[in-house]
Design a protein around this motif. Structure first.
Motif, short mmCIF file in Angstrom:
data_model
loop_
_atom_site.label_atom_id
_atom_site.label_comp_id
_atom_site.label_asym_id
_atom_site.label_seq_id
_atom_site.Cartn_x
_atom_site.Cartn_y
_atom_site.Cartn_z
N ASP A 90 0.81 -1.23 0.00
CA ASP A 90 0.00 0.00 0.00
C ASP A 90 0.84 1.27 0.00
O ASP A 90 0.35 2.35 -0.33
N TRP A 91 2.10 1.20 0.36
CA TRP A 91 2.93 2.41 0.48
C TRP A 91 3.06 3.20 -0.82
O TRP A 91 2.95 4.42 -0.78
N LYS A 94 -0.03 5.28 -1.10
CA LYS A 94 -0.07 6.31 -0.07
C LYS A 94 0.91 7.44 -0.39
O LYS A 94 0.60 8.62 -0.19
N SER A 97 -0.53 9.50 -3.27
CA SER A 97 -1.65 10.34 -2.87
C SER A 97 -1.19 11.46 -1.94
O SER A 97 -1.80 12.52 -1.92
#
Length: 109
Positions: A90-91, A94, A97
């Motif tokens: 997920d990094w 993230k 974003s």
């Protein structure tokens, strides 16, 4: 005289047979003593083997418990690794974003 000679011969024969029987009894007694000694040694060996088997059984039980604990720890570690992998996956999203389009994060003070 003949009866005395026959009696004497019979007594001599009986004495010889008695002597032979005593010798056989002595041999039998020695054999029994040796067998009794061997039996005691065998019983002592069996007792030692039984004790070793008991000790080995206890060790096997302890090893089985340790393996179960290690398997449980491995499962927990696997779950943690899966969670860490998901977090790492997920990094990039993230970071994109939170930052600009090139993936660099903006610092907010």
């Amino acid at each position: 005289a003949r009866l005395a000679q026959e009696s004497e011969a019979t007594l001599a024969r009986l004495a010889q047979e008695s002597k032979a029987n005593l010798e056989r009894a002595g041999v039998a007694e020695a054999t029994l003593a040796r067998l009794a000694d061997e039996s005691l040694r065998t019983l002592a060996s069996l007792a030692r083997l039984a004790q070793e088997a008991d000790t080995n059984g206890q060790r096997a039980g302890a090893a089985e418990e340790q393996l179960a604990r290690l398997a449980e720890e491995a499962e927990i570690s696997g779950q943690r690794a899966g969670a860490a992998e998901a977090t790492l996956a997920d990094w990039p999203k993230k970071l994109r974003s939170a930052g600009n389009a090139r993936g660099r994060p903006r610092l907010r003070l």
